[in-house]
Design a protein around this motif. Structure first.
Motif, PDB file in Angstrom:
ATOM      1  N   UNK A  52      28.333 -95.006 -11.164  1.00 25.49           N
ATOM      2  CA  UNK A  52      28.446 -93.639 -10.677  1.00 25.49           C
ATOM      3  C   UNK A  52      29.891 -93.254 -10.342  1.00 25.49           C
ATOM      4  N   UNK A  53      30.116 -91.927 -10.388  1.00 26.74           N
ATOM      5  CA  UNK A  53      31.320 -91.218  -9.954  1.00 26.74           C
ATOM      6  C   UNK A  53      32.483 -91.378 -10.933  1.00 26.74           C
ATOM      7  N   UNK A  54      33.715 -91.278 -10.458  1.00 26.54           N
ATOM      8  CA  UNK A  54      34.874 -91.039 -11.329  1.00 26.54           C
ATOM      9  C   UNK A  54      35.054 -92.071 -12.429  1.00 26.54           C
ATOM     10  N   UNK A  55      34.950 -93.345 -12.114  1.00 24.91           N
ATOM     11  CA  UNK A  55      35.115 -94.396 -13.105  1.00 24.91           C
ATOM     12  C   UNK A  55      33.770 -94.868 -13.657  1.00 24.91           C
ATOM     13  N   UNK A  56      32.735 -94.085 -13.443  1.00 25.09           N
ATOM     14  CA  UNK A  56      31.398 -94.485 -13.843  1.00 25.09           C
ATOM     15  C   UNK A  56      30.997 -93.975 -15.213  1.00 25.09           C
ATOM     16  N   UNK A  57      29.696 -93.965 -15.457  1.00 27.65           N
ATOM     17  CA  UNK A  57      29.117 -93.576 -16.732  1.00 27.65           C
ATOM     18  C   UNK A  57      28.943 -92.062 -16.814  1.00 27.65           C
ATOM     19  N   UNK A  58      28.368 -91.606 -17.923  1.00 25.77           N
ATOM     20  CA  UNK A  58      28.282 -90.169 -18.187  1.00 25.77           C
ATOM     21  C   UNK A  58      26.876 -89.771 -18.621  1.00 25.77           C
ATOM     22  N   UNK A  59      26.659 -88.461 -18.691  1.00 23.80           N
ATOM     23  CA  UNK A  59      25.417 -87.885 -19.181  1.00 23.80           C
ATOM     24  C   UNK A  59      25.766 -86.784 -20.176  1.00 23.80           C
ATOM     25  N   UNK A  60      24.851 -86.545 -21.119  1.00 25.11           N
ATOM     26  CA  UNK A  60      24.943 -85.361 -21.971  1.00 25.11           C
ATOM     27  C   UNK A  60      23.719 -84.515 -21.682  1.00 25.11           C
TER      28      UNK A  60
END
Length: 352
Positions: A330-338
């Motif tokens: 989670x958060x800045x250095x974490x994963x992403x979503x589309x």
């Protein structure tokens, strides 16, 4: 609508403290519209989810080393987090200090030189004038410290100087990275070009206020901090050409959404440069984009409210529950979503 409506429980160990060795190796949670199942992918899979003629819009802001340390004449320690650079070696900033300094007082900077306190504003920010060698922006490059978010519980290191910037950063002025863009590297950009996906840029200089929590119970009473944006004529032309050809506009990050929505005039995107304090939460109909790539956001944050407005609150919280269960970072250095838009998400928002 209450701020507490946007709370979720997050295990501390899921907060990413450092980036992965490879930018595009981060995971990507695909959240299709409607009730379609979530898909656990990786950012490098993004080209397979897009099609020729689509337009990815990035935020090309560049993070400045905005954190400084010093001492008042009384000896009290001061931490300075610059919010915005101003003419005349002045800056708008947050101060971490036990006792607020008085206007006219001076702060001796550990890196050399000093800062004069000019004024304090009602929103808690300060205006400072710096007496340092040369222009403030150039001086900060060697004297300032990269302002990692407060939930990253370590001091920045040499690797952060590269990894807390996007590969397309070019317009200096942010004090926090547009984190969805951190996942893109040259191999991924090349794969997108080969797919026929176009790219464009806006600028939104992310301010220190992005880390400020929502301090009111009623969401409607929250006031956003102001940030500077530039939506240029070339990007507007790209969006129009994309729409005319049947392509889709995909925002990379919530900052891009805020910039594009701020540049809408009677539903049409127009060139715009200036400040925005737009606040997007459920009930606001986002009209400028067709999809959104974004990181996972803090509980009760305005960014979580924005993505809930786009994809639907119920759908969004189901995705977050899935991400926690599947141990996403989670958060800045974490994963992403589309994300794709939720059905029936419409209404009016709050533009201030």
């Amino acid at each position: 609508m209450k701020t507490s409506d946007f709370h979720y429980d997050l295990p501390q160990e899921l907060i990413a403290q450092a980036p992965l060795p490879e930018r595009s190796a981060s995971r990507l949670l695909h959240v299709p519209p409607g009730d379609a199942c979530f898909a656990d992918l990786h950012v490098r899979d993004l080209p397979s989810l897009l099609r020729a003629g689509d337009l990815l819009v990035f935020n090309d802001t560049k993070v400045i080393p905005a954190r400084l340390f010093g001492a008042k004449a009384t000896g009290g320690r001061v931490e300075i987090l610059i919010e915005r650079l101003l003419p005349g070696n002045e800056a708008r900033a947050q101060l971490g200090v036990s006792k607020p300094p008085q206007p006219g007082s001076r702060i001796a900077l550990d890196a050399g030189g000093e800062a004069e306190v000019l004024a304090r504003f009602d929103d808690g920010f300060w205006q400072l004038r710096f007496q340092v060698e040369g222009p403030l922006e150039a001086w900060l490059q060697h004297a300032g410290q990269l302002p990692l978010p407060p939930y990253i519980e370590r001091r920045p290191d040499a690797a952060d100087a590269e990894r807390y910037q996007t590969v397309f950063a070019r317009e200096t002025g942010a004090v926090a990275a547009p984190t969805a863009g951190l996942h893109f590297d040259e191999p991924l950009l090349a794969a997108l070009r080969e797919r026929g996906v176009q790219t464009g840029h806006v600028t939104l200089h992310v301010g220190a206020g992005t880390f400020q929590p929502v301090r009111v119970d009623d969401v409607h009473n929250h006031r956003m901090h102001s940030e500077w944006i530039n939506v240029g004529a070339e990007l507007v032309s790209q969006v129009r050409r994309t729409r005319a050809a049947g392509g889709r506009v995909i925002a990379v990050g919530t900052t891009v959404v805020r910039a594009l929505e701020s540049a809408l005039v009677d539903g049409e995107l127009r060139p715009f440069a200036g400040d925005t304090s737009i606040f997007i939460f459920p009930g606001y109909r986002i009209r400028s984009i067709d999809a959104l790539m974004t990181n996972f956001h803090l509980p009760e944050s305005t960014l979580l409210m924005l993505v809930s407005a786009f994809a639907g609150k119920q759908r969004m919280f189901a995705a977050y529950e899935h991400a926690v269960r599947e141990r996403y970072r989670f958060f800045s250095y974490g994963d992403a979503m589309l994300l794709w838009p939720g059905e029936g998400e419409s209404g009016s928002g709050d533009l201030r």
